[in-house]
Scaffold this motif. Sequence first.
Motif, PDB file in Angstrom:
ATOM      1  N   ASP A  54       0.834  -1.197   0.000  1.00 15.03           N
ATOM      2  CA  ASP A  54       0.000   0.000   0.000  1.00 15.03           C
ATOM      3  C   ASP A  54       0.869   1.248   0.000  1.00 15.03           C
ATOM      4  N   TYR A  56       0.992   5.128   1.123  1.00 12.49           N
ATOM      5  CA  TYR A  56       0.336   6.030   2.069  1.00 12.49           C
ATOM      6  C   TYR A  56       1.102   7.340   2.113  1.00 12.49           C
ATOM      7  N   ASP A  62      -4.334   7.042   2.350  1.00 12.05           N
ATOM      8  CA  ASP A  62      -4.125   5.859   1.523  1.00 12.05           C
ATOM      9  C   ASP A  62      -4.283   6.221   0.046  1.00 12.05           C
TER      10      ASP A  62
END
Length: 95
Positions: A54, A56, A62
């Motif tokens: 992910d 961020y 996000d």
Amino acid sequence: MISDSDEASTNLFQPSITLTKVGDKTEALAGEWVHYTITVTNTSSADTPNLVGDVYDSLYGDLGTVNFSSAAPEMPPYLHTTGRCQPGLILNIQQ
């Protein structure tokens, strides 16, 4: 006399990414827009398995998931626009 020999090798892949965040201004006054481009690039060795993770950002939260393979080393850059700057509300420090 009995003798024997054997060899084994292990291929150690090298996972690696680079992340850059570039603003379209070096300074902004209150009320001005600042556009950031965030680019994540796969710099791993060619034999590295898919890298999944992910992205961020401290200002935007996000930004989504990346899934890199050796066939697609760079994901499209993210282009995000901040809200209008207000004095004292956004501290952006590049290190």
